[in-house]
Design a protein around this motif. Structure first.
Motif, PDB file in Angstrom:
ATOM      1  N   LEU A  46      45.279  26.301  41.604  1.00 20.60           N
ATOM      2  CA  LEU A  46      43.880  26.298  41.156  1.00 20.60           C
ATOM      3  C   LEU A  46      43.000  27.071  42.126  1.00 20.60           C
ATOM      4  CD1 LEU A  46      43.015  22.752  39.787  1.00 20.60           C
ATOM      5  CD2 LEU A  46      43.087  24.897  38.541  1.00 20.60           C
ATOM      6  N   LEU A  47      43.220  26.847  43.416  1.00 23.75           N
ATOM      7  CA  LEU A  47      42.448  27.593  44.412  1.00 23.75           C
ATOM      8  C   LEU A  47      42.665  29.092  44.278  1.00 23.75           C
ATOM      9  CD1 LEU A  47      42.684  25.489  47.702  1.00 23.75           C
ATOM     10  CD2 LEU A  47      40.637  26.043  46.389  1.00 23.75           C
ATOM     11  N   ALA A  48      43.887  29.502  43.980  1.00 25.78           N
ATOM     12  CA  ALA A  48      44.170  30.929  43.798  1.00 25.78           C
ATOM     13  C   ALA A  48      43.365  31.492  42.624  1.00 25.78           C
ATOM     14  CB  ALA A  48      45.663  31.152  43.579  1.00 25.78           C
ATOM     15  N   THR A  49      43.303  30.750  41.512  1.00 25.78           N
ATOM     16  CA  THR A  49      42.536  31.254  40.364  1.00 25.78           C
ATOM     17  C   THR A  49      41.046  31.301  40.682  1.00 25.78           C
ATOM     18  OG1 THR A  49      42.296  29.085  39.278  1.00 25.78           O
ATOM     19  CG2 THR A  49      44.242  30.403  38.695  1.00 25.78           C
ATOM     20  N   ILE A  50      40.553  30.306  41.413  1.00 27.73           N
ATOM     21  CA  ILE A  50      39.138  30.292  41.792  1.00 27.73           C
ATOM     22  C   ILE A  50      38.843  31.461  42.729  1.00 27.73           C
ATOM     23  CG2 ILE A  50      37.383  29.006  43.083  1.00 27.73           C
ATOM     24  CD1 ILE A  50      38.860  26.420  42.066  1.00 27.73           C
ATOM     25  N   PHE A  51      39.722  31.670  43.707  1.00 23.17           N
ATOM     26  CA  PHE A  51      39.538  32.763  44.667  1.00 23.17           C
ATOM     27  C   PHE A  51      39.536  34.112  43.963  1.00 23.17           C
ATOM     28  CE2 PHE A  51      41.395  35.905  47.594  1.00 23.17           C
ATOM     29  CZ  PHE A  51      40.403  35.896  48.575  1.00 23.17           C
ATOM     30  N   LEU A  52      40.521  34.345  43.098  1.00 21.52           N
ATOM     31  CA  LEU A  52      40.585  35.623  42.395  1.00 21.52           C
ATOM     32  C   LEU A  52      39.376  35.827  41.497  1.00 21.52           C
ATOM     33  CD1 LEU A  52      44.379  35.727  41.498  1.00 21.52           C
ATOM     34  CD2 LEU A  52      43.161  37.206  43.124  1.00 21.52           C
ATOM     35  N   ARG A  53      38.979  34.788  40.804  1.00 19.34           N
ATOM     36  CA  ARG A  53      37.843  34.867  39.890  1.00 19.34           C
ATOM     37  C   ARG A  53      36.545  35.185  40.632  1.00 19.34           C
ATOM     38  NH1 ARG A  53      36.364  33.054  34.722  1.00 19.34           N
ATOM     39  NH2 ARG A  53      34.321  32.098  34.624  1.00 19.34           N
ATOM     40  N   SER A  54      36.419  34.706  41.858  1.00 21.41           N
ATOM     41  CA  SER A  54      35.174  34.926  42.585  1.00 21.41           C
ATOM     42  C   SER A  54      35.221  36.138  43.523  1.00 21.41           C
ATOM     43  CB  SER A  54      34.805  33.673  43.374  1.00 21.41           C
ATOM     44  OG  SER A  54      35.800  33.375  44.312  1.00 21.41           O
ATOM     45  N   THR A  55      36.371  36.796  43.629  1.00 20.30           N
ATOM     46  CA  THR A  55      36.462  37.973  44.504  1.00 20.30           C
ATOM     47  C   THR A  55      36.905  39.197  43.703  1.00 20.30           C
ATOM     48  OG1 THR A  55      38.704  37.342  45.193  1.00 20.30           O
ATOM     49  CG2 THR A  55      36.882  36.596  46.584  1.00 20.30           C
ATOM     50  N   TRP A  56      38.152  39.610  43.840  1.00 21.58           N
ATOM     51  CA  TRP A  56      38.628  40.846  43.230  1.00 21.58           C
ATOM     52  C   TRP A  56      38.477  40.868  41.720  1.00 21.58           C
ATOM     53  CZ3 TRP A  56      42.287  38.918  46.997  1.00 21.58           C
ATOM     54  CH2 TRP A  56      42.193  39.595  48.221  1.00 21.58           C
ATOM     55  N   LEU A  57      38.705  39.752  41.085  1.00 24.96           N
ATOM     56  CA  LEU A  57      38.628  39.723  39.625  1.00 24.96           C
ATOM     57  C   LEU A  57      37.295  39.172  39.123  1.00 24.96           C
ATOM     58  CD1 LEU A  57      42.288  38.731  38.748  1.00 24.96           C
ATOM     59  CD2 LEU A  57      41.192  40.969  38.555  1.00 24.96           C
ATOM     60  N   ASN A  58      36.279  39.255  39.947  1.00 22.73           N
ATOM     61  CA  ASN A  58      34.931  38.921  39.514  1.00 22.73           C
ATOM     62  C   ASN A  58      34.571  39.860  38.362  1.00 22.73           C
ATOM     63  OD1 ASN A  58      31.952  39.762  39.649  1.00 22.73           O
ATOM     64  ND2 ASN A  58      31.970  37.821  40.779  1.00 22.73           N
TER      65      ASN A  58
END
Length: 190
Positions: A24-36
């Motif tokens: 879940l943290l990985a999806t949150i991190f990606l969603r808020s950084t590179w895959l914003n």
């Protein structure tokens, strides 16, 4: 205090929850950084400009959201897995496994009381995260925006909890409870 022996069900639930939270943290991190969505829209726009094409910013954002949708689906699936894991986690104490201990027990040391309260706060935050996540997906549309705000805020507990948890385990491993890591991984008596 004696070393605790962890049952197989305890270890399976513990590690399934841990892996789920990391995913879940990985999806949150990606969603808020590179895959914003704005970053993805900018990448698409830069590419389209290089081949003399263009889309409106609204079209770029819609396309970016479609590109990110599979990652969002994983976030939802993992959330559903966590709902199931925590349902099991809160049910099995009735069968003598993974008891949730009372932090108000007078026989506990100050350190043990702090540990127990930390877990209770963690469980309350997890429940808030899971309930608001379910309401975002399945609840009335009128609640969606307020639930999203609470859902995002309720997730700020996770990284500090992981850090505190790992630090506590490492401290116990090198001081009073040698073998804690071995017992939670393989169930071996320390």
């Amino acid at each position: 205090m004696e070393n605790k022996e962890y049952s197989k069900i305890y270890r399976i639930i513990h590690w399934a929850i841990a892996v789920s939270f990391l995913l879940l943290l990985a999806t949150i991190f990606l969603r808020s950084t590179w895959l914003n969505k704005n970053n993805v829209a900018d990448i698409i726009q830069n590419y389209l400009m290089s081949i003399d094409l263009s889309l409106s910013y609204d079209q770029l954002i819609r396309l970016a959201k479609q590109i990110r949708q599979p990652m969002w689906n994983w976030h939802l699936y993992i959330g559903y897995v966590l709902v199931g894991l925590f349902a099991v986690r809160f049910t099995i104490p009735f069968f003598g496994q993974m008891k949730i201990q009372n932090p108000l027990d007078k026989n506990l040391s100050v350190k043990e009381k702090i540990q127990k309260w930390t877990y209770i706060i963690f469980y309350v935050c997890v429940i808030i995260s899971l309930v608001t996540g379910i309401l975002i997906e399945w609840g009335p549309k009128s609640l969606k925006k307020s639930m999203e705000g609470i859902h995002v805020l309720s997730n700020y507990y996770l990284i500090p909890f992981i850090v505190i948890h790992l630090a506590g385990v490492l401290i116990e491993e090198v001081t009073s409870k040698k073998g804690t890591v071995s017992r939670i991984i393989g169930g071996l008596k320390g």
